[in-house]
Motif scaffolding. Structure first.
Motif, PDB file in Angstrom:
ATOM      1  N   PHE A 173       0.856  -1.180   0.000  1.00  0.00           N
ATOM      2  CA  PHE A 173       0.000   0.000   0.000  1.00  0.00           C
ATOM      3  C   PHE A 173       0.898   1.239   0.000  1.00  0.00           C
ATOM      4  O   PHE A 173       1.627   1.481   0.959  1.00  0.00           O
ATOM      5  N   LYS A 186       5.308  -1.891  -6.945  1.00  0.00           N
ATOM      6  CA  LYS A 186       4.614  -2.706  -7.945  1.00  0.00           C
ATOM      7  C   LYS A 186       5.439  -3.936  -8.312  1.00  0.00           C
ATOM      8  O   LYS A 186       4.895  -5.023  -8.528  1.00  0.00           O
ATOM      9  N   TRP A 196      -0.650  -4.294  -5.503  1.00  0.00           N
ATOM     10  CA  TRP A 196      -0.271  -2.930  -5.135  1.00  0.00           C
ATOM     11  C   TRP A 196      -1.515  -2.050  -5.118  1.00  0.00           C
ATOM     12  O   TRP A 196      -2.394  -2.183  -5.985  1.00  0.00           O
ATOM     13  N   PHE A 197      -1.597  -1.168  -4.118  1.00  0.00           N
ATOM     14  CA  PHE A 197      -2.713  -0.231  -4.015  1.00  0.00           C
ATOM     15  C   PHE A 197      -2.192   1.142  -3.596  1.00  0.00           C
ATOM     16  O   PHE A 197      -1.136   1.254  -2.965  1.00  0.00           O
ATOM     17  N   ARG A 198      -2.941   2.172  -3.928  1.00  0.00           N
ATOM     18  CA  ARG A 198      -2.602   3.528  -3.502  1.00  0.00           C
ATOM     19  C   ARG A 198      -3.215   3.785  -2.130  1.00  0.00           C
ATOM     20  O   ARG A 198      -4.399   3.562  -1.919  1.00  0.00           O
ATOM     21  N   LEU A 207      -9.990   1.860   1.428  1.00  0.00           N
ATOM     22  CA  LEU A 207      -8.779   1.229   1.946  1.00  0.00           C
ATOM     23  C   LEU A 207      -9.085   0.292   3.104  1.00  0.00           C
ATOM     24  O   LEU A 207      -8.523  -0.790   3.208  1.00  0.00           O
ATOM     25  N   LEU A 210     -10.362  -2.852   1.693  1.00  0.00           N
ATOM     26  CA  LEU A 210      -9.313  -3.635   1.052  1.00  0.00           C
ATOM     27  C   LEU A 210      -8.442  -4.341   2.088  1.00  0.00           C
ATOM     28  O   LEU A 210      -8.059  -5.502   1.921  1.00  0.00           O
ATOM     29  N   GLU A 232     -15.070  -5.423  -2.581  1.00  0.00           N
ATOM     30  CA  GLU A 232     -13.637  -5.310  -2.334  1.00  0.00           C
ATOM     31  C   GLU A 232     -12.928  -6.652  -2.483  1.00  0.00           C
ATOM     32  O   GLU A 232     -11.743  -6.702  -2.838  1.00  0.00           O
ATOM     33  N   MET A 236      -9.921  -7.350  -4.971  1.00  0.00           N
ATOM     34  CA  MET A 236      -8.676  -7.954  -4.512  1.00  0.00           C
ATOM     35  C   MET A 236      -8.268  -9.106  -5.416  1.00  0.00           C
ATOM     36  O   MET A 236      -7.095  -9.228  -5.810  1.00  0.00           O
ATOM     37  N   HIS A 239      -6.817  -7.676  -8.635  1.00  0.00           N
ATOM     38  CA  HIS A 239      -5.463  -7.162  -8.461  1.00  0.00           C
ATOM     39  C   HIS A 239      -4.456  -8.299  -8.333  1.00  0.00           C
ATOM     40  O   HIS A 239      -3.354  -8.230  -8.883  1.00  0.00           O
TER      41      HIS A 239
END
Length: 247
Positions: A173, A186, A196-198, A207, A210, A232, A236, A239
């Motif tokens: 994150f 990444k 990978w997440f922001r 968030l 997640l 979510e 997931m 991703h």
């Protein structure tokens, strides 16, 4: 790695061909994840490592991070069957870890006592620590939250690849928009077959959900995510497919 071992204060497309391709990739990942991320047969439950960058650059949003991570712990408590270890680094070479515990209230309390201190990132130590812990007992996932990367990417990539081979996905994150950190995070996620997440303060609710999905994945693998079936959880899985489906 300094090991406290007690949680106390330590300082979309519509083309049929594309749809078939995506479906095949997801199915392949589901099969792999079921093999790699199933909790141990001894009934001890899954194990998740939560690692935090506690250097000074994260001070402005530390309270938000603690809140979100606290919500993840709450989700873990509701799901049950998951042991969590807190790892953090800050200052001049300081990198510490707690025990694996199911009583996540103690970890939430510990996080509120950690103050950020200036220093360089120590992501390599975190990845090495995860590899060592996995030798002691299966680690189902590593969550890393940070905003910078000041280390050699080749060394981090090597360790991330080893985590991937051992079935320990890294969920990275990223707080902020540093391009060097983004590229590194990444790559770590890709090589470990994680995601990978922001980490954006404007998306706190998303968030939190997640992080909850990560907890469910670590405690029960893809079967648990599929069974819960929330938005979510589907995100997931997508991703994870993107990160793990590329050779």
């Amino acid at each position: 790695m300094s090991d406290d071992r007690t949680p106390t204060r330590t300082g979309s497309t519509s083309k049929p061909a594309v749809q078939r391709s995506d479906s095949a990739a997801i199915d392949a990942f589901v099969r792999q994840a079921r093999a790699l991320a199933t909790p141990d047969a001894g009934g001890q439950g899954g194990r998740l490592i939560l690692a935090l960058d506690a250097t000074m650059s994260r001070q402005p949003t530390w309270d938000l991070a603690c809140s979100l991570q606290g919500e993840m712990f709450d989700a873990v408590g509701k799901a049950g069957g998951l042991n969590v270890q807190l790892v953090y680094f800050r200052g001049f070479g300081e990198c510490r870890s707690s025990r694996f515990v199911r009583d996540t209230d103690s970890l939430k309390e510990l996080m509120t006592k950690i103050d950020c201190r200036g220093g360089h990132t120590q992501i390599g130590k975190v990845l090495s620590h995860a590899l060592k812990e996995n030798e002691r007992g299966k680690v189902n996932a590593l969550v890393y939250i940070g905003d910078a990367m000041e280390e050699g990417i080749d060394d981090l990539a090597n360790k991330a690849g080893k985590l991937g081979l051992h079935g320990v996905p890294v969920f990275a994150f990223q707080e902020g928009h540093d391009p060097v950190a983004e590229a590194a995070f990444k790559e770590i996620a890709r090589l470990s077959k994680g995601a990978w997440f922001r980490f954006d303060r404007s998306a706190a609710s998303a968030l939190s959900k997640l992080l909850s999905a990560v907890a469910v994945f670590a405690s029960g693998g893809l079967k648990a995510l599929e069974a819960r079936g929330r938005a979510e959880d589907r995100l997931m899985i997508e991703h994870l497919k993107k990160a793990g489906g590329r050779g």
